[in-house]
Design a protein around this motif. Structure first.
Motif, PDB file in Angstrom:
ATOM      1  N   SER A   1     -32.755  31.773 -29.440  1.00  6.31           N
ATOM      2  CA  SER A   1     -33.586  32.161 -30.582  1.00  6.31           C
ATOM      3  C   SER A   1     -34.408  30.978 -31.094  1.00  6.31           C
ATOM      4  CB  SER A   1     -32.690  32.711 -31.700  1.00  6.31           C
ATOM      5  OG  SER A   1     -33.444  32.979 -32.864  1.00  6.31           O
ATOM      6  N   CYS A   2     -33.767  29.822 -31.262  1.00  4.45           N
ATOM      7  CA  CYS A   2     -34.484  28.636 -31.749  1.00  4.45           C
ATOM      8  C   CYS A   2     -35.544  28.190 -30.745  1.00  4.45           C
ATOM      9  CB  CYS A   2     -33.501  27.499 -32.012  1.00  4.45           C
ATOM     10  SG  CYS A   2     -32.536  27.710 -33.506  1.00  4.45           S
ATOM     11  N   ALA A   3     -35.219  28.266 -29.451  1.00  2.09           N
ATOM     12  CA  ALA A   3     -36.178  27.860 -28.428  1.00  2.09           C
ATOM     13  C   ALA A   3     -37.439  28.710 -28.500  1.00  2.09           C
ATOM     14  CB  ALA A   3     -35.542  27.953 -27.048  1.00  2.09           C
ATOM     15  N   ASN A   4     -37.281  30.006 -28.722  1.00  2.00           N
ATOM     16  CA  ASN A   4     -38.447  30.883 -28.811  1.00  2.00           C
ATOM     17  C   ASN A   4     -39.247  30.667 -30.088  1.00  2.00           C
ATOM     18  OD1 ASN A   4     -38.905  32.562 -26.477  1.00  2.00           O
ATOM     19  ND2 ASN A   4     -36.894  33.458 -26.838  1.00  2.00           N
ATOM     20  N   GLU A   5     -38.587  30.214 -31.132  1.00  2.00           N
ATOM     21  CA  GLU A   5     -39.317  29.875 -32.352  1.00  2.00           C
ATOM     22  C   GLU A   5     -40.171  28.624 -32.152  1.00  2.00           C
ATOM     23  OE1 GLU A   5     -36.552  29.500 -35.528  1.00  2.00           O
ATOM     24  OE2 GLU A   5     -35.821  31.567 -35.357  1.00  2.00           O
ATOM     25  N   LEU A   6     -39.692  27.698 -31.310  1.00  2.00           N
ATOM     26  CA  LEU A   6     -40.415  26.444 -31.086  1.00  2.00           C
ATOM     27  C   LEU A   6     -41.532  26.594 -30.054  1.00  2.00           C
ATOM     28  CD1 LEU A   6     -37.392  23.957 -30.851  1.00  2.00           C
ATOM     29  CD2 LEU A   6     -38.951  24.238 -32.779  1.00  2.00           C
ATOM     30  N   ALA A   7     -41.365  27.510 -29.108  1.00  2.00           N
ATOM     31  CA  ALA A   7     -42.319  27.627 -28.005  1.00  2.00           C
ATOM     32  C   ALA A   7     -43.611  28.281 -28.460  1.00  2.00           C
ATOM     33  CB  ALA A   7     -41.693  28.429 -26.861  1.00  2.00           C
ATOM     34  N   GLY A   8     -44.709  27.852 -27.844  1.00  2.41           N
ATOM     35  CA  GLY A   8     -45.988  28.483 -28.163  1.00  2.41           C
ATOM     36  C   GLY A   8     -46.015  29.933 -27.714  1.00  2.41           C
ATOM     37  N   GLU A   9     -45.421  30.220 -26.579  1.00  3.69           N
ATOM     38  CA  GLU A   9     -45.354  31.573 -26.020  1.00  3.69           C
ATOM     39  C   GLU A   9     -43.882  31.916 -25.799  1.00  3.69           C
ATOM     40  OE1 GLU A   9     -46.785  35.207 -24.410  1.00  3.69           O
ATOM     41  OE2 GLU A   9     -47.888  33.605 -25.422  1.00  3.69           O
ATOM     42  N   PRO A  10     -43.364  32.954 -26.492  1.00  2.00           N
ATOM     43  CA  PRO A  10     -41.952  33.311 -26.312  1.00  2.00           C
ATOM     44  C   PRO A  10     -41.643  33.668 -24.862  1.00  2.00           C
ATOM     45  CG  PRO A  10     -42.900  34.431 -28.218  1.00  2.00           C
ATOM     46  CD  PRO A  10     -44.042  33.811 -27.472  1.00  2.00           C
ATOM     47  N   PHE A  11     -40.387  33.507 -24.485  1.00  2.00           N
ATOM     48  CA  PHE A  11     -39.949  33.840 -23.126  1.00  2.00           C
ATOM     49  C   PHE A  11     -38.686  34.674 -23.199  1.00  2.00           C
ATOM     50  CE2 PHE A  11     -38.095  29.791 -24.302  1.00  2.00           C
ATOM     51  CZ  PHE A  11     -36.758  29.914 -23.943  1.00  2.00           C
ATOM     52  N   SER A  12     -38.461  35.441 -22.150  1.00  2.00           N
ATOM     53  CA  SER A  12     -37.271  36.285 -22.085  1.00  2.00           C
ATOM     54  C   SER A  12     -36.044  35.441 -21.759  1.00  2.00           C
ATOM     55  CB  SER A  12     -37.450  37.362 -21.018  1.00  2.00           C
ATOM     56  OG  SER A  12     -36.209  37.981 -20.721  1.00  2.00           O
ATOM     57  N   PRO A  13     -34.914  35.735 -22.382  1.00  2.00           N
ATOM     58  CA  PRO A  13     -33.674  35.023 -22.018  1.00  2.00           C
ATOM     59  C   PRO A  13     -33.303  35.193 -20.549  1.00  2.00           C
ATOM     60  CG  PRO A  13     -33.384  36.192 -24.080  1.00  2.00           C
ATOM     61  CD  PRO A  13     -34.698  36.651 -23.506  1.00  2.00           C
ATOM     62  N   GLU A  14     -33.819  36.251 -19.922  1.00  2.00           N
ATOM     63  CA  GLU A  14     -33.504  36.481 -18.517  1.00  2.00           C
ATOM     64  C   GLU A  14     -34.513  35.818 -17.580  1.00  2.00           C
ATOM     65  OE1 GLU A  14     -30.623  37.683 -18.399  1.00  2.00           O
ATOM     66  OE2 GLU A  14     -30.693  38.213 -20.526  1.00  2.00           O
ATOM     67  N   ALA A  15     -35.519  35.154 -18.139  1.00  2.00           N
ATOM     68  CA  ALA A  15     -36.519  34.485 -17.304  1.00  2.00           C
ATOM     69  C   ALA A  15     -35.880  33.335 -16.542  1.00  2.00           C
ATOM     70  CB  ALA A  15     -37.665  33.965 -18.170  1.00  2.00           C
ATOM     71  N   SER A  16     -36.304  33.125 -15.305  1.00  2.00           N
ATOM     72  CA  SER A  16     -35.801  32.012 -14.505  1.00  2.00           C
ATOM     73  C   SER A  16     -36.255  30.687 -15.099  1.00  2.00           C
ATOM     74  CB  SER A  16     -36.305  32.135 -13.068  1.00  2.00           C
ATOM     75  OG  SER A  16     -36.041  30.958 -12.334  1.00  2.00           O
ATOM     76  N   LEU A  17     -35.376  29.699 -15.047  1.00  2.00           N
ATOM     77  CA  LEU A  17     -35.735  28.373 -15.571  1.00  2.00           C
ATOM     78  C   LEU A  17     -36.991  27.828 -14.904  1.00  2.00           C
ATOM     79  CD1 LEU A  17     -32.285  26.543 -15.709  1.00  2.00           C
ATOM     80  CD2 LEU A  17     -33.606  27.383 -17.646  1.00  2.00           C
ATOM     81  N   THR A  18     -37.092  28.037 -13.598  1.00  2.63           N
ATOM     82  CA  THR A  18     -38.213  27.457 -12.858  1.00  2.63           C
ATOM     83  C   THR A  18     -39.531  28.168 -13.151  1.00  2.63           C
ATOM     84  OG1 THR A  18     -37.611  28.842 -10.965  1.00  2.63           O
ATOM     85  CG2 THR A  18     -36.770  26.583 -10.999  1.00  2.63           C
ATOM     86  N   SER A  19     -39.482  29.325 -13.832  1.00  4.59           N
ATOM     87  CA  SER A  19     -40.718  30.038 -14.184  1.00  4.59           C
ATOM     88  C   SER A  19     -41.224  29.654 -15.569  1.00  4.59           C
ATOM     89  CB  SER A  19     -40.486  31.556 -14.120  1.00  4.59           C
ATOM     90  OG  SER A  19     -39.666  31.987 -15.202  1.00  4.59           O
ATOM     91  N   LEU A  20     -40.446  28.888 -16.324  1.00  3.08           N
ATOM     92  CA  LEU A  20     -40.852  28.527 -17.678  1.00  3.08           C
ATOM     93  C   LEU A  20     -41.968  27.489 -17.633  1.00  3.08           C
ATOM     94  CD1 LEU A  20     -37.405  28.185 -19.507  1.00  3.08           C
ATOM     95  CD2 LEU A  20     -38.850  30.216 -19.277  1.00  3.08           C
TER      96      LEU A  20
END
Length: 614
Positions: free
Chosen positions: A461-480
């Motif tokens: 939740s905190c990571a998505n608040e900090l990111a310019g574009e939210p990401f899915s928790p199921e997204a692959s790390l290498t796709s971020l």
């Protein structure tokens, strides 16, 4: 003459580590190198170019580690003829089961973090029986991946001293050199036996047979078991079991706690020391029955079972005791969290050797901003803090924690590391979803089971608040994206990593809400040092360290005037960031820019004398 054996998988950085390690030791010790390789080797020339006497041996058609075992005695004789104080042996490192370490000689295994999080568990005696495990390329991955990998190494060899080093820059090798020097002083220098037997390999294939049909194979052959084998004809039986390899390592020490771990019924041990349960999957040995002791289980293992796990019975007992102690230490640090009230930096020298006038203290919950032109020494200051320098770095600075100089246990601890970092070059290499990755890190830190999932959700939740574009928790790390990756790591640093001191390199380049990111870290009661070129970040810090020519030239504490300037810059930053978001969304700005500039001119104008500024 003393011997140091270096082993490790290919391309892990063994040669680079050895070269830079010798640079720290050769002033007081005469050192030669023997390189063992397979088909060809250029490393001996590299050593000789550095002024180090070296020879190389190529095994060709023979197993390189059996080639090592056949020739190491002659190598030691060569080293003695040359009058070396220390002979360094570098193995080819192709077979993870091989064991090119010698009794009563210092043993080092080099493994790189890019080899995969499961690599420590796949490496046999060359890691499990090493005195030191050196982890390289840690600067290329995230803080969380470094921690997970290092804790996997500790699980695989709980008795070893583990260190992160940079084979290119030499960072971390000064401490390793000091530890090696101490270890060498305790060794007798006798070279008579391997620490563990080599893999059995005397069969028809060893003598050139190429037929793979089991009917033609003979000798020391081992067959796989298949669950659907049914009534298939049984392969030819294996050769008789080889004699048991000689016991290696010290026997388990006598003492109340250790005797209980080794001699008490395992059901009781598992209840009182639940951290022990991970040992059996890690070492690939059976778990004792509830009424059976660990020692009795080990006594019942046959020679092949011990050979497969890559440890002798004595080593297994000693490793079990060490494993429980280290994993309980990790769990304790995760539950209570390391607490540091202050970090004090005492001056050393600048690039010209002139004394640095510096004595600055940063307290828990504060941000210290490090500023200065490119090449001024900002990153060197971060490295001094990272290694809790004791006057033993090129700058000769000293770093005190809570008013005292940390001991080696605190400075070099892997499981209770005082300092974490977020670097510009950080990237993810694990093929996991963001959720699974944070969960893996939390579990590696031995976080209580009930706290894992709430912590994972909080981090995401905190990571998505900090990111310019939210990401899915199921997204692959290498796709971020870069910004999303750093947002995830900042939140992870705040809620999972136990380190109370955090180093951040140019957070303005991370593509995150940098002000909220710093607020998140300091509200976690951490001490934050951040290198920045951003005036808003610099003015917002509690203290600013101005660096030039390798020294801190000025220390500026935030005052009311700077807080006012920071507030005005924040208003400007809010407007500019709003315009950025609009551009990214494809909006037409039109007259909006003029309106915003007019508003900013009012915000930034100094208040008129006597005006109400409330």
């Amino acid at each position: 003459m003393k011997v140091v054996t270096f082993s490790g998988p290919p391309s892990s950085g063994k040669t680079s580590v050895i070269l830079k390690l010798i640079a720290h030791l050769r002033g007081e010790l005469s050192i030669g190198v023997v390189k063992f390789d397979c088909l060809t080797s250029h490393d001996a020339g590299e050593y000789r170019s550095a002024g180090i006497e070296a020879v190389a041996g190529v095994s060709g058609a023979v197993c390189p580690d059996h080639y090592f075992a056949s020739n190491v005695g002659a190598c030691v004789a060569w080293g003695r003829r040359r009058g070396f104080d220390v002979l360094v042996s570098e193995s080819a490192g192709l077979c993870n089961r091989c064991s090119p370490h010698l009794r009563d000689s210092t043993a080092v295994c080099v493994i790189d973090v890019l080899s995969g999080v499961d690599a420590p568990g796949k490496v046999g005696p060359m890691l499990r029986l090493a005195d030191f495990v050196v982890i390289t390329k840690g600067d290329l991955v995230s803080q969380a991946e470094r921690e997970v990998f290092a804790l996997r190494v500790v699980r695989a060899n709980p008795r070893a001293r583990v260190a992160f080093v940079n084979g290119l820059t030499g960072q971390g090798l000064r401490d390793l050199a000091a530890q090696l020097r101490e270890d060498l002083s305790r060794r007798s220098g006798e070279v008579e036996r391997l620490r563990f037997s080599m893999p059995g390999a005397v069969c028809s294939f060893c003598f050139g047979d190429t037929k793979v049909d089991p009917r033609y194979a003979s000798g020391n052959i081992k067959y796989m078991d298949f669950p659907d084998q049914g009534d298939a004809p049984a392969p030819r039986p294996s050769a008789p079991e080889p004699p048991s390899p000689p016991a290696v390592g010290a026997a388990a020490r006598d003492g109340g706690g250790e005797s209980d771990l080794l001699g008490a019924p395992f059901g009781r041990v598992a209840r009182t020391h639940p951290a022990c349960l991970g040992f059996f999957d890690q070492m690939r040995v059976p778990r004792p029955a509830p009424g059976q002791s660990f020692s009795a289980m080990v006594d019942g293992l046959d020679e092949f079972a011990l050979s497969d796990c890559g440890m002798s019975a004595a080593d297994l007992r000693e490793a079990f005791v060490a494993y429980v102690a280290r994993m309980e230490g990790v769990a304790e640090a995760s539950a209570s969290g390391a607490r540091v009230g202050s970090v004090e930096i005492l001056g050393g020298v600048d690039k010209d050797g002139r004394a640095e006038s510096l004595d600055v203290t940063v307290r828990a919950g504060e941000v210290a901003c490090i500023v200065g032109p490119t090449g001024s020494g900002k990153s060197r200051l971060l490295e001094d803090i990272e290694h809790l320098a004791r006057g033993d770095t090129p700058t000769r600075r000293r770093v005190l924690v809570d008013g005292r100089e940390p001991g080696d246990e605190e400075r070099l601890s892997i499981e209770n590391c005082l300092v974490a970092q977020l670097s510009q070059s950080m990237r993810f290499v694990m093929d996991l979803s963001a959720r699974d990755f944070v969960r893996l890190h939390a579990r590696s830190r031995m976080m209580p089971a009930a706290a894992v999932e709430p912590t994972v959700e909080r981090v995401l939740s905190c990571a998505n608040e900090l990111a310019g574009e939210p990401f899915s928790p199921e997204a692959s790390l290498t796709s971020l994206s870069g910004g999303q990756s750093r947002s995830l790591m900042i939140a992870d640093l705040a809620f999972v990593t136990a380190s109370p001191i955090v180093l951040v390199d140019e957070i303005e380049n991370a593509g995150v809400d940098r002000r909220r990111a710093l607020d998140l870290l300091v509200t976690s009661d951490k001490i934050v040092f951040v290198v920045t070129h951003d005036p808003l970040i610099a003015l917002s810090g509690d203290v600013r360290l101005v660096v030039g020519n390798g020294a801190v030239r000025d220390v500026i504490r935030q005052d009311d005037r700077e807080r006012e300037c920071a507030s005005r810059l924040a208003a400007i930053d809010d407007v500019v960031e709003g315009l950025r978001r609009s551009v990214r969304a494809g909006e037409r700005l039109g007259e909006r820019v003029e309106r915003e500039l007019t508003r900013l001119s009012r915000v930034c104008a100094p208040p008129e004398e006597g005006a109400d500024t409330s």
